[in-house]
Design a protein around this motif. Structure first.
Motif, PDB file in Angstrom:
ATOM      1  N   THR A  30       0.848  -1.186   0.000  1.00  0.00           N
ATOM      2  CA  THR A  30       0.000   0.000   0.000  1.00  0.00           C
ATOM      3  C   THR A  30       0.887   1.241   0.000  1.00  0.00           C
ATOM      4  O   THR A  30       2.104   1.174   0.242  1.00  0.00           O
ATOM      5  CB  THR A  30      -0.896   0.039   1.244  1.00  0.00           C
ATOM      6  N   TYR A  31       0.263   2.387  -0.239  1.00  0.00           N
ATOM      7  CA  TYR A  31       1.029   3.631  -0.194  1.00  0.00           C
ATOM      8  C   TYR A  31       1.622   3.858   1.193  1.00  0.00           C
ATOM      9  O   TYR A  31       2.754   4.342   1.330  1.00  0.00           O
ATOM     10  CB  TYR A  31       0.169   4.812  -0.629  1.00  0.00           C
ATOM     11  N   ALA A  32       0.867   3.511   2.236  1.00  0.00           N
ATOM     12  CA  ALA A  32       1.392   3.669   3.593  1.00  0.00           C
ATOM     13  C   ALA A  32       2.612   2.785   3.815  1.00  0.00           C
ATOM     14  O   ALA A  32       3.600   3.205   4.443  1.00  0.00           O
ATOM     15  CB  ALA A  32       0.305   3.331   4.609  1.00  0.00           C
ATOM     16  N   GLU A  33       2.592   1.555   3.273  1.00  0.00           N
ATOM     17  CA  GLU A  33       3.716   0.637   3.425  1.00  0.00           C
ATOM     18  C   GLU A  33       4.922   1.094   2.623  1.00  0.00           C
ATOM     19  O   GLU A  33       6.067   1.000   3.088  1.00  0.00           O
ATOM     20  CB  GLU A  33       3.295  -0.773   3.012  1.00  0.00           C
ATOM     21  N   VAL A  34       4.674   1.579   1.414  1.00  0.00           N
ATOM     22  CA  VAL A  34       5.779   2.095   0.603  1.00  0.00           C
ATOM     23  C   VAL A  34       6.450   3.268   1.310  1.00  0.00           C
ATOM     24  O   VAL A  34       7.683   3.366   1.375  1.00  0.00           O
ATOM     25  CB  VAL A  34       5.289   2.516  -0.796  1.00  0.00           C
ATOM     26  N   LEU A  35       5.649   4.154   1.852  1.00  0.00           N
ATOM     27  CA  LEU A  35       6.200   5.313   2.563  1.00  0.00           C
ATOM     28  C   LEU A  35       7.023   4.866   3.771  1.00  0.00           C
ATOM     29  O   LEU A  35       8.155   5.337   3.975  1.00  0.00           O
ATOM     30  CB  LEU A  35       5.059   6.230   3.001  1.00  0.00           C
ATOM     31  N   ARG A  36       6.478   3.963   4.567  1.00  0.00           N
ATOM     32  CA  ARG A  36       7.191   3.499   5.759  1.00  0.00           C
ATOM     33  C   ARG A  36       8.494   2.803   5.394  1.00  0.00           C
ATOM     34  O   ARG A  36       9.556   3.077   5.975  1.00  0.00           O
ATOM     35  CB  ARG A  36       6.295   2.558   6.569  1.00  0.00           C
ATOM     36  N   ASN A  37       8.432   1.885   4.435  1.00  0.00           N
ATOM     37  CA  ASN A  37       9.635   1.139   4.049  1.00  0.00           C
ATOM     38  C   ASN A  37      10.696   2.058   3.448  1.00  0.00           C
ATOM     39  O   ASN A  37      11.898   1.891   3.703  1.00  0.00           O
ATOM     40  CB  ASN A  37       9.271   0.047   3.042  1.00  0.00           C
ATOM     41  N   SER A  38      10.248   3.011   2.635  1.00  0.00           N
ATOM     42  CA  SER A  38      11.189   3.938   2.003  1.00  0.00           C
ATOM     43  C   SER A  38      11.907   4.782   3.044  1.00  0.00           C
ATOM     44  O   SER A  38      13.130   4.977   2.979  1.00  0.00           O
ATOM     45  CB  SER A  38      10.448   4.855   1.028  1.00  0.00           C
ATOM     46  N   ARG A  39      11.174   5.285   4.013  1.00  0.00           N
ATOM     47  CA  ARG A  39      11.773   6.132   5.040  1.00  0.00           C
ATOM     48  C   ARG A  39      12.705   5.330   5.956  1.00  0.00           C
ATOM     49  O   ARG A  39      13.729   5.845   6.423  1.00  0.00           O
ATOM     50  CB  ARG A  39      10.679   6.828   5.842  1.00  0.00           C
ATOM     51  N   ALA A  40      12.362   4.070   6.195  1.00  0.00           N
ATOM     52  CA  ALA A  40      13.242   3.222   7.008  1.00  0.00           C
ATOM     53  C   ALA A  40      14.569   2.982   6.290  1.00  0.00           C
ATOM     54  O   ALA A  40      15.649   3.155   6.884  1.00  0.00           O
ATOM     55  CB  ALA A  40      12.546   1.893   7.299  1.00  0.00           C
ATOM     56  N   LEU A  41      14.505   2.606   5.026  1.00  0.00           N
ATOM     57  CA  LEU A  41      15.726   2.388   4.253  1.00  0.00           C
ATOM     58  C   LEU A  41      16.508   3.689   4.116  1.00  0.00           C
ATOM     59  O   LEU A  41      17.742   3.712   4.240  1.00  0.00           O
ATOM     60  CB  LEU A  41      15.366   1.831   2.869  1.00  0.00           C
ATOM     61  N   GLY A  42      15.775   4.787   3.853  1.00  0.00           N
ATOM     62  CA  GLY A  42      16.442   6.079   3.720  1.00  0.00           C
ATOM     63  C   GLY A  42      17.189   6.474   4.979  1.00  0.00           C
ATOM     64  O   GLY A  42      18.311   6.998   4.918  1.00  0.00           O
ATOM     65  N   SER A  43      16.588   6.212   6.135  1.00  0.00           N
ATOM     66  CA  SER A  43      17.251   6.542   7.402  1.00  0.00           C
ATOM     67  C   SER A  43      18.530   5.729   7.571  1.00  0.00           C
ATOM     68  O   SER A  43      19.577   6.250   7.994  1.00  0.00           O
ATOM     69  CB  SER A  43      16.298   6.270   8.575  1.00  0.00           C
ATOM     70  N   MET A  44      18.464   4.439   7.231  1.00  0.00           N
ATOM     71  CA  MET A  44      19.638   3.579   7.359  1.00  0.00           C
ATOM     72  C   MET A  44      20.795   4.082   6.494  1.00  0.00           C
ATOM     73  O   MET A  44      21.944   4.194   6.952  1.00  0.00           O
ATOM     74  CB  MET A  44      19.275   2.143   6.969  1.00  0.00           C
ATOM     75  N   LEU A  45      20.505   4.441   5.243  1.00  0.00           N
ATOM     76  CA  LEU A  45      21.546   4.930   4.334  1.00  0.00           C
ATOM     77  C   LEU A  45      22.030   6.322   4.729  1.00  0.00           C
ATOM     78  O   LEU A  45      23.211   6.648   4.590  1.00  0.00           O
ATOM     79  CB  LEU A  45      21.027   4.956   2.904  1.00  0.00           C
ATOM     80  N   ALA A  46      21.098   7.142   5.209  1.00  0.00           N
ATOM     81  CA  ALA A  46      21.435   8.533   5.512  1.00  0.00           C
ATOM     82  C   ALA A  46      22.457   8.651   6.632  1.00  0.00           C
ATOM     83  O   ALA A  46      23.210   9.629   6.711  1.00  0.00           O
ATOM     84  CB  ALA A  46      20.168   9.313   5.870  1.00  0.00           C
ATOM     85  N   ARG A  47      22.495   7.657   7.529  1.00  0.00           N
ATOM     86  CA  ARG A  47      23.431   7.706   8.651  1.00  0.00           C
ATOM     87  C   ARG A  47      24.886   7.670   8.186  1.00  0.00           C
ATOM     88  O   ARG A  47      25.801   7.999   8.943  1.00  0.00           O
ATOM     89  CB  ARG A  47      23.156   6.556   9.613  1.00  0.00           C
ATOM     90  N   SER A  48      25.103   7.265   6.938  1.00  0.00           N
ATOM     91  CA  SER A  48      26.468   7.229   6.391  1.00  0.00           C
ATOM     92  C   SER A  48      27.039   8.626   6.193  1.00  0.00           C
ATOM     93  O   SER A  48      28.259   8.794   6.102  1.00  0.00           O
ATOM     94  CB  SER A  48      26.485   6.488   5.055  1.00  0.00           C
ATOM     95  N   GLY A  49      26.154   9.610   6.076  1.00  0.00           N
ATOM     96  CA  GLY A  49      26.594  10.979   5.810  1.00  0.00           C
ATOM     97  C   GLY A  49      26.829  11.274   4.346  1.00  0.00           C
ATOM     98  O   GLY A  49      27.124  12.421   3.972  1.00  0.00           O
ATOM     99  N   ARG A  50      26.699  10.273   3.485  1.00  0.00           N
ATOM    100  CA  ARG A  50      26.896  10.492   2.049  1.00  0.00           C
ATOM    101  C   ARG A  50      25.667  11.169   1.457  1.00  0.00           C
ATOM    102  O   ARG A  50      24.530  10.836   1.804  1.00  0.00           O
ATOM    103  CB  ARG A  50      27.156   9.164   1.335  1.00  0.00           C
ATOM    104  N   ARG A  51      25.906  12.114   0.529  1.00  0.00           N
ATOM    105  CA  ARG A  51      24.818  12.808  -0.146  1.00  0.00           C
ATOM    106  C   ARG A  51      25.147  12.944  -1.633  1.00  0.00           C
ATOM    107  O   ARG A  51      26.307  13.087  -2.005  1.00  0.00           O
ATOM    108  CB  ARG A  51      24.595  14.215   0.449  1.00  0.00           C
ATOM    109  N   ARG A  52      24.116  12.918  -2.432  1.00  0.00           N
ATOM    110  CA  ARG A  52      24.236  13.064  -3.899  1.00  0.00           C
ATOM    111  C   ARG A  52      25.251  12.074  -4.470  1.00  0.00           C
ATOM    112  O   ARG A  52      26.001  12.373  -5.391  1.00  0.00           O
ATOM    113  CB  ARG A  52      24.612  14.495  -4.283  1.00  0.00           C
ATOM    114  N   SER A  53      25.234  10.873  -3.936  1.00  0.00           N
ATOM    115  CA  SER A  53      26.153   9.814  -4.357  1.00  0.00           C
ATOM    116  C   SER A  53      25.359   8.619  -4.863  1.00  0.00           C
ATOM    117  O   SER A  53      24.203   8.413  -4.475  1.00  0.00           O
ATOM    118  CB  SER A  53      27.045   9.380  -3.187  1.00  0.00           C
ATOM    119  N   PRO A  54      25.969   7.791  -5.721  1.00  0.00           N
ATOM    120  CA  PRO A  54      25.237   6.650  -6.297  1.00  0.00           C
ATOM    121  C   PRO A  54      25.122   5.463  -5.358  1.00  0.00           C
ATOM    122  O   PRO A  54      26.051   5.148  -4.613  1.00  0.00           O
ATOM    123  CB  PRO A  54      26.084   6.291  -7.523  1.00  0.00           C
ATOM    124  N   VAL A  55      23.950   4.820  -5.420  1.00  0.00           N
ATOM    125  CA  VAL A  55      23.695   3.572  -4.701  1.00  0.00           C
ATOM    126  C   VAL A  55      23.148   2.569  -5.713  1.00  0.00           C
ATOM    127  O   VAL A  55      22.157   2.844  -6.397  1.00  0.00           O
ATOM    128  CB  VAL A  55      22.672   3.768  -3.567  1.00  0.00           C
TER     129      VAL A  55
END
Length: 511
Positions: A30-55
């Motif tokens: 669902t849209y709610a699940e996509v939003l939740r999963n996306s933000r969870a993954l985004g938080s995990m990656l964001a802790r690296s401090g990398r920005r505007r870089s390829p994944v």
């Protein structure tokens, strides 16, 4: 003003949290699940401090990849979809070009990094979707975001040269989604039957036009295209309303007569692109689904999928070619001659494009970027880039843009300038030919026809061609193929044909 594609996701999740956003044969989110999963993954990656870089995101035909893409975007970085089944040498080439700081996939995909000897962080999707969210971190990332920041890189198929990583910004994709909705007037909750792999730019339209309209992306299993008669029932089961498909996919259903027993009952719009659609294929679909809106799209990956469109609004003969129509709003197409000046009325010119649709260029490839993304020669007053497509077109008597051929398909033969696309248009009208393409052997000065049919029929082809074309335009060599080679995006693999056959291989027949 929108600056980030995630604004679409957040709006859709706010209005329709329980609506299915993405689904495949076995999973649905669902849209709610996509939003939740996306933000969870985004938080995990964001802790690296990398920005505007390829994944790197290892892909197949799974709905879970859509929240994976969005998760990379939430982290302030951009995603690079890579088929997990790619040959290792091709995989190495992509990693060498991109130098990603992380890769995302299923547990078994970690072995790919070992095989190509890459010591980078690996994120398992199942684990990432259950990670804790950091709202303040994500908010800060989004606050600092610009619409010119990159969203994704898609590698070209390499069918016309060395594959390159095309880097596309949020602004270009937002423009694409906005223009598609404006021109084609999608309804709320459309169901997009996704045919294109996620590393092919056609899928970008499925994902982001669906997101813009709070629709559903139904990922069609690849096995369905090996068993086309099961495909139509699947489309009906999933209540698909929109097809944005490669020409080869529509051709497949035509060749198997897959619409004879059952037709897609919910379809309202069919878009096609990638190659020239043979008229006999269009006529078959129109006969079975006369009330559907048919749209011919044109444009390379470098201008964010499509720059022109043609709404099929009149009948055509089998030997005619569909126009590619007119530019989308906020896009301009210029036809330029060899001197870089506007082509004269009714004359052919190279199709060049300017506007927000232009991608950022080729990742870590300034030489090729400079070659393709040129200063607009019609504007000497300030820096203004346009993309030179390498395709030739002209305007017909109705003022519609018509695709003629690739630049390397315009030849000088026996003193005549010939567009091989014109020859292919006539050949595509012959009902006994399943697929065909024409190449020019410059070394020997011969026009070569490669064709797929149930049986070898060179004599019949030559006889029929002479009813439509002068002799100097007819092919000098014929190659009969039981199966035409296709690249991974479903297009005829012309580079393979040139390499394999034009040096004088078996199946060649001199005329």
């Amino acid at each position: 003003m929108r600056c980030n594609v995630l604004e679409y996701l957040e709006e859709a999740a706010g209005k329709h949290p329980k609506r299915i956003a993405a689904a495949d044969e076995t999973q649905a989110y669902t849209y709610a699940e996509v939003l939740r999963n996306s933000r969870a993954l985004g938080s995990m990656l964001a802790r690296s401090g990398r920005r505007r870089s390829p994944v790197i995101v290892f892909i197949d035909r799974a709905a879970e990849l859509i929240p994976a893409f969005f998760g990379v975007v939430y982290s302030g970085n951009f995603y690079v979809p890579v088929d997990r089944k790619l040959p290792l040498q091709r995989m190495k080439q992509i990693f060498d070009t991109m130098e990603p700081f992380a890769a995302i996939g299923r547990a078994e995909d970690a072995g790919i990094l070992e095989q190509i000897n890459r010591q980078i962080r690996f994120v398992e999707l199942a684990e990432a979707f259950t990670a804790s969210e950091e709202p303040e971190l994500l908010e800060e990332i989004q606050r600092r975001h610009l619409d010119t920041d990159p969203l994704y890189t898609i590698f070209t198929s390499g069918s016309t040269g060395v594959p390159k990583g095309v880097l596309v910004s949020h602004r270009s994709v937002i423009d694409l989604a906005e223009q598609f909705e404006t021109v084609f007037r999608f309804e709320d909750g459309e169901v997009f039957a996704n045919q294109a792999p996620f590393d092919f730019d056609v899928s970008v339209k499925d994902i982001y036009v669906s997101l813009k309209t709070a629709g559903t992306v139904q990922v069609v299993p690849s096995a369905m295209f090996r068993m086309p008669k099961k495909l139509v029932p699947y489309l009906n089961e999933r209540k698909a309303t929109v097809l944005i498909w490669a020409v080869s996919a529509l051709e497949l259903l035509y060749q198997f007569r897959a619409l004879e027993k059952e037709t897609p009952r919910f379809l309202r719009k069919i878009f096609f692109s990638g190659e020239v659609l043979p008229m006999r294929v269009l006529h078959y679909w129109q006969e079975k689904l006369p009330d559907v809106c048919y749209v011919n799209l044109y444009g390379p990956t470098e201008i964010t999928c499509n720059c022109t469109y043609y709404l099929v609004d009149r009948p055509f003969d089998d030997t005619e070619v569909l126009p590619i129509g007119k530019p989308f709003p906020n896009t301009e197409v210029l036809l330029l001659d060899e001197q870089g000046k506007p082509a004269a009325k009714g004359e052919a010119g190279e199709i060049c494009v300017r506007g927000t649709c232009l991608s950022l260029g080729y990742y870590r490839n300034p030489e090729m970027t400079e070659k393709a993304f040129r200063q607009n020669p019609c504007n000497p007053a300030w820096p203004e880039k346009l993309y030179a497509t390498g395709d030739f077109g002209k305007y017909n008597e109705r003022g519609e843009l018509v695709f003629l051929s690739r630049a390397d398909s315009q030849i000088k033969h026996m003193g005549h300038r010939i567009e091989l696309g014109e020859l292919e248009a006539v050949l595509n009208a012959f009902p006994y030919l399943e697929k065909c393409c024409c190449l020019y052997d410059r070394r020997k000065g011969k026009i070569c026809l490669f064709y797929q049919a149930k049986t070898e029929c060179g004599g019949e082809i030559q006889k029929d061609l002479q009813q439509y074309l002068p002799k100097y335009m007819c092919p000098n060599k014929l190659y009969y193929l039981q199966q035409m080679p296709l690249n991974k995006n479903g297009k005829i693999d012309r580079a393979f044909l040139k390499h394999t056959y034009l040096g004088g291989e078996e199946h060649e027949r001199e005329l």
